[in-house]
Design a protein around this motif. Structure first.
Motif, short mmCIF file in Angstrom:
data_model
loop_
_atom_site.label_atom_id
_atom_site.label_comp_id
_atom_site.label_asym_id
_atom_site.label_seq_id
_atom_site.Cartn_x
_atom_site.Cartn_y
_atom_site.Cartn_z
N THR A 133 -20.32 -23.04 30.83
CA THR A 133 -21.53 -23.63 29.55
C THR A 133 -19.98 -22.95 28.58
N LYS A 183 -11.79 -29.31 22.03
CA LYS A 183 -11.01 -29.64 22.58
C LYS A 183 -10.37 -30.59 22.88
N ILE A 214 -10.26 -25.82 30.19
CA ILE A 214 -11.53 -25.69 31.11
C ILE A 214 -12.72 -27.27 31.55
N ASN A 215 -13.30 -27.35 31.93
CA ASN A 215 -13.67 -28.62 32.30
C ASN A 215 -12.84 -29.79 32.36
N TYR A 228 -9.47 -31.28 28.32
CA TYR A 228 -10.43 -30.46 28.46
C TYR A 228 -10.39 -29.56 27.69
N TYR A 229 -11.05 -28.77 27.83
CA TYR A 229 -11.89 -27.50 26.41
C TYR A 229 -11.32 -26.20 26.54
N LYS A 264 -16.05 -22.18 38.93
CA LYS A 264 -16.30 -22.84 38.01
C LYS A 264 -15.37 -23.43 37.50
N LYS A 265 -15.06 -24.65 36.69
CA LYS A 265 -14.05 -25.63 36.46
C LYS A 265 -12.94 -24.83 35.00
N ASP A 272 -19.47 -26.82 36.35
CA ASP A 272 -18.96 -26.39 34.62
C ASP A 272 -18.93 -25.43 33.84
#
Ligand SMILES: CNC(=O)c1cccc(C)c1Nc1nc(N2CCN(c3ccccc3Cl)CC2)nc(N2CSC[C@H]2C(=O)NC)n1
Ligand code: NI
Length: 186
Positions: free
Chosen positions: A23, A141, A93-94, A134-135, A70-71, A21
């Protein structure tokens, strides 16, 4: 800027790992990674620059493909002739697929991947419609519904974050098998 030499090829274990994930707030390094991932797609989709830098064109690129587990993945779906607007462009992202259609979709011509040098013929059955959460790079978000080509591309890139490659989904006995209600996407 990433060049083909920076793209990790199939066989490298990083492509088979579950990525970590990301950060927030993004580190300087992750902000630069997001920029570079998107820049690759922009340059690769410009015929002149693509040739100049010897790139393979793509509409998606995931961080593990440049050796970063990394996601994070960039998606740049070119505008369809109709309205000149890209159906989906962002660095996801994520990402999480929160819901998906039972109905399947697949690219009629099969799928290619910048990390897979060989051509692997066959339909890659995916969900025709997904709800993606996703971000973005600012930590905002997003949750949206995608269908057809943008949905296929996002599923292909999210697969990379879970160590999956497109040909994992191809039916090896009958690569061009399809059930009659599978949406075929040009
Ligand atoms: C084996 N047959 C095939 O590959 C295949 C064969 C024919 C058609 C399709 C549609 C195929 N399939 C396929 N074509 C693509 N491109 C079409 C050309 N395009 C592009 C090219 C030049 C300028 C601008 C752009 Cl936009 C770049 C993208 N991309 C993907 N994938 C699978 S999902 C992630 C995405 C990806 O970016 N891969 C690197 N699949
Ligand atoms: Ni790929």
């Amino acid at each position: 800027m990433f060049l083909m030499k920076d793209i990790v090829r199939d066989g490298d274990p990083v492509l088979r790992q579950e990525a970590a994930d990301v950060t927030f707030p993004l580190s300087e390094e992750d902000q630069q990674l997001a920029k570079d991932l998107m820049e690759y797609l922009v340059v690769s989709q410009d015929p002149e620059q693509c040739k100049k830098y010897g790139l393979r064109a793509g509409v998606g690129l995931a961080a593990p493909q440049v050796g970063v587990s990394k996601k994070m993945a960039s998606v740049l779906v070119p505008p369809t002739e109709k309205d000149g607007k890209s159906p989906f462009t962002d660095v996801i992202i994520n990402p999480v697929i929160v819901s998906e259609s039972v109905q399947e979709g697949a690219l009629t011509e099969g799928e290619g991947c910048l990390s897979v040098d060989k051509d692997v013929p066959g339909f890659v059955p995916r969900h025709d419609r997904i709800t993606l959460r996703y971000y973005d790079v600012n930590g905002e978000k997003h949750q949206l519904r995608l269908k057809n080509y943008p949905a296929i591309v996002c599923q292909h890139e999210i697969d990379h974050l879970h160590g999956m490659l497109f040909y994992d989904h191809i039916n090896n006995d009958q690569p061009f098998t399809r059930d009659d209600d599978m949406i075929m996407i040009e």
